[in-house]
Design an enzyme around this catalytic site. Structure first.
Site, mmCIF file in Angstrom:
data_model
loop_
_atom_site.group_PDB
_atom_site.id
_atom_site.type_symbol
_atom_site.label_atom_id
_atom_site.label_comp_id
_atom_site.label_asym_id
_atom_site.label_seq_id
_atom_site.Cartn_x
_atom_site.Cartn_y
_atom_site.Cartn_z
ATOM 1 N N GLY A 189 0.831 -1.153 0.557
ATOM 2 C CA GLY A 189 -0.435 -0.094 -0.370
ATOM 3 C C GLY A 189 0.884 0.981 -0.008
ATOM 4 O O GLY A 189 0.595 1.972 0.551
ATOM 5 N N GLY A 190 1.762 1.487 -0.220
ATOM 6 C CA GLY A 190 2.596 2.254 -0.320
ATOM 7 C C GLY A 190 2.579 3.337 -1.614
ATOM 8 O O GLY A 190 1.436 2.816 -2.563
ATOM 9 N N ASN B 207 5.222 -3.319 -8.508
ATOM 10 C CA ASN B 207 5.756 -3.872 -7.288
ATOM 11 C C ASN B 207 6.067 -5.639 -7.913
ATOM 12 O O ASN B 207 6.970 -5.657 -7.183
ATOM 13 C CB ASN B 207 4.665 -4.650 -6.332
ATOM 14 C CG ASN B 207 4.463 -3.359 -4.921
ATOM 15 O OD1 ASN B 207 3.851 -2.261 -5.741
ATOM 16 N ND2 ASN B 207 4.046 -3.272 -3.500
ATOM 17 N N ASN C 245 1.260 -9.167 -0.139
ATOM 18 C CA ASN C 245 2.767 -7.886 0.535
ATOM 19 C C ASN C 245 2.339 -7.212 1.752
ATOM 20 O O ASN C 245 1.473 -5.887 0.900
ATOM 21 C CB ASN C 245 4.237 -7.682 -0.370
ATOM 22 C CG ASN C 245 5.036 -6.715 0.629
ATOM 23 O OD1 ASN C 245 4.722 -6.032 0.065
ATOM 24 N ND2 ASN C 245 4.648 -6.925 1.666
ATOM 25 N N HIS D 266 10.936 -5.390 4.134
ATOM 26 C CA HIS D 266 10.090 -5.021 3.349
ATOM 27 C C HIS D 266 9.470 -5.236 2.577
ATOM 28 O O HIS D 266 8.401 -6.493 1.853
ATOM 29 C CB HIS D 266 9.406 -3.074 4.160
ATOM 30 C CG HIS D 266 7.480 -3.335 4.449
ATOM 31 N ND1 HIS D 266 7.548 -5.084 4.768
ATOM 32 C CD2 HIS D 266 6.636 -3.313 3.526
ATOM 33 C CE1 HIS D 266 5.465 -4.814 4.912
ATOM 34 N NE2 HIS D 266 5.607 -4.072 3.737
ATOM 35 N N TRP D 267 10.996 -5.285 1.359
ATOM 36 C CA TRP D 267 10.340 -5.449 0.281
ATOM 37 C C TRP D 267 11.273 -6.799 -0.347
ATOM 38 O O TRP D 267 11.563 -7.176 -0.892
ATOM 39 C CB TRP D 267 11.312 -4.260 -0.562
ATOM 40 C CG TRP D 267 9.566 -3.331 -0.974
ATOM 41 C CD1 TRP D 267 8.537 -3.605 -0.224
ATOM 42 C CD2 TRP D 267 10.254 -2.219 -1.702
ATOM 43 N NE1 TRP D 267 8.158 -2.403 0.159
ATOM 44 C CE2 TRP D 267 9.131 -1.089 -1.179
ATOM 45 C CE3 TRP D 267 10.792 -1.092 -2.640
ATOM 46 C CZ2 TRP D 267 8.372 0.366 -0.921
ATOM 47 C CZ3 TRP D 267 11.127 -0.371 -2.410
ATOM 48 C CH2 TRP D 267 9.475 0.361 -2.125
#
Length: 277
Positions: free
Chosen positions: A30-31, A39, A102, A258-259
């Site tokens: 959700g960035g 993504n 994610n 996080h990625w």
């Protein structure tokens, strides 16, 4: 890659897909500037050798419709997303599928697996919201950076660089081109307006839906992927998921944030392919 605009009762959902084989639906985070393709683009060459990869843009993101204040008052963004994605998959004739999510997309993936366990064959969750119960301070460092991005003086490349630094363990592997591309993707006016509504709705609801309460409803074999150094959805919150999901395994990547799909790309692709096979 094929692109569809799928009509649902909520609004249009943009879906990209590529490859052949068992269906793998991948839900993005959700960035700012996030979408299905942005993504996961780098993972498609490996995954499409084995799967028909389906990449929906969740409501509010990419090419999909933007939920209104009224929509977000009635239901959470996760509830809206689950409804929209199931309708989009129905329209594409997809009944049973593997599901990967994610962060924000992980929350939707958990909810989909809880709501319709008969449709989710296997589940991959990367630092998912909703099923995670943090033991440390909240909001986390990454969540604060996400909130700051569109507030104050508004988006900028400097703010995007700061955001990316909190998302990853080693930001040096992501150069100015990555910052610029993600920044430019974040400038859509309708997405910015949605982001303010989305943040306000989160504040009213006290954060993500507490899906950790119903983790036992997940029937699909589940793989958890987590960066040890994640500063957004922290590893300490994974314990409840390990206890409550019936068929579960966890793989933790050191020196990773996080990625996971970007920072540990090759290992991510191998683990996902092996698990789903």
């Amino acid at each position: 890659m094929k692109h569809h605009s799928v009509t649902t009762t909520l609004g249009e959902i943009a879906v990209a897909e590529a490859g052949e084989g068992p269906v793998l639906v991948m839900l993005h985070g959700g960035g700012p500037g996030a979408s299905g393709v942005s993504n996961y683009r780098q993972n498609l060459p490996a995954l499409t050798r084995h799967f028909r990869v389906v990449l929906p843009d969740q409501p509010g993101f990419g090419g999909s419709y933007r939920p209104t204040d009224e929509d977000l008052d009635k239901r959470s963004i996760t509830e809206i997303t689950v409804d929209a994605v199931f309708q989009a998959l129905d329209a594409l004739g997809i009944e049973t599928f593997h599901l990967l999510g994610n962060s924000l997309g992980g929350a939707a993936a958990i909810a989909m697996a809880q709501e319709r366990p008969d449709r989710v064959a296997k589940l991959v969750l990367m630092a998912p919201g909703g099923g995670w119960l943090p033991f440390g301070p909240t909001p986390t460092e990454g969540q604060k950076e996400m909130f700051r991005y569109y507030n104050g003086t508004g988006p900028s490349e400097k703010k995007m660089a700061a955001f990316i630094r909190t998302m990853v363990f080693d930001h040096k592997q992501f150069g100015e081109d990555v910052v610029k591309a993600r920044y430019e993707a974040s400038l859509d006016e309708s997405h910015i307006a949605f982001y303010h509504r989305y943040n306000a709705a989160f504040a009213r609801r006290g954060g993500m839906d507490p899906m950790w309460r119903d983790l036992h409803k997940i029937k699909a074999p589940t793989l958890l992927l987590w960066g040890r150094d994640d500063r957004t959805i922290t590893l300490d919150g994974a314990q409840l998921m390990l206890k409550q999901i019936r068929d579960v395994q966890l793989h933790v990547f050191g020196r990773c944030g996080h990625w996971v799909q970007l920072e540990r790309q090759r290992e991510f692709e191998d683990l996902v392919t092996g698990f789903l096979a």
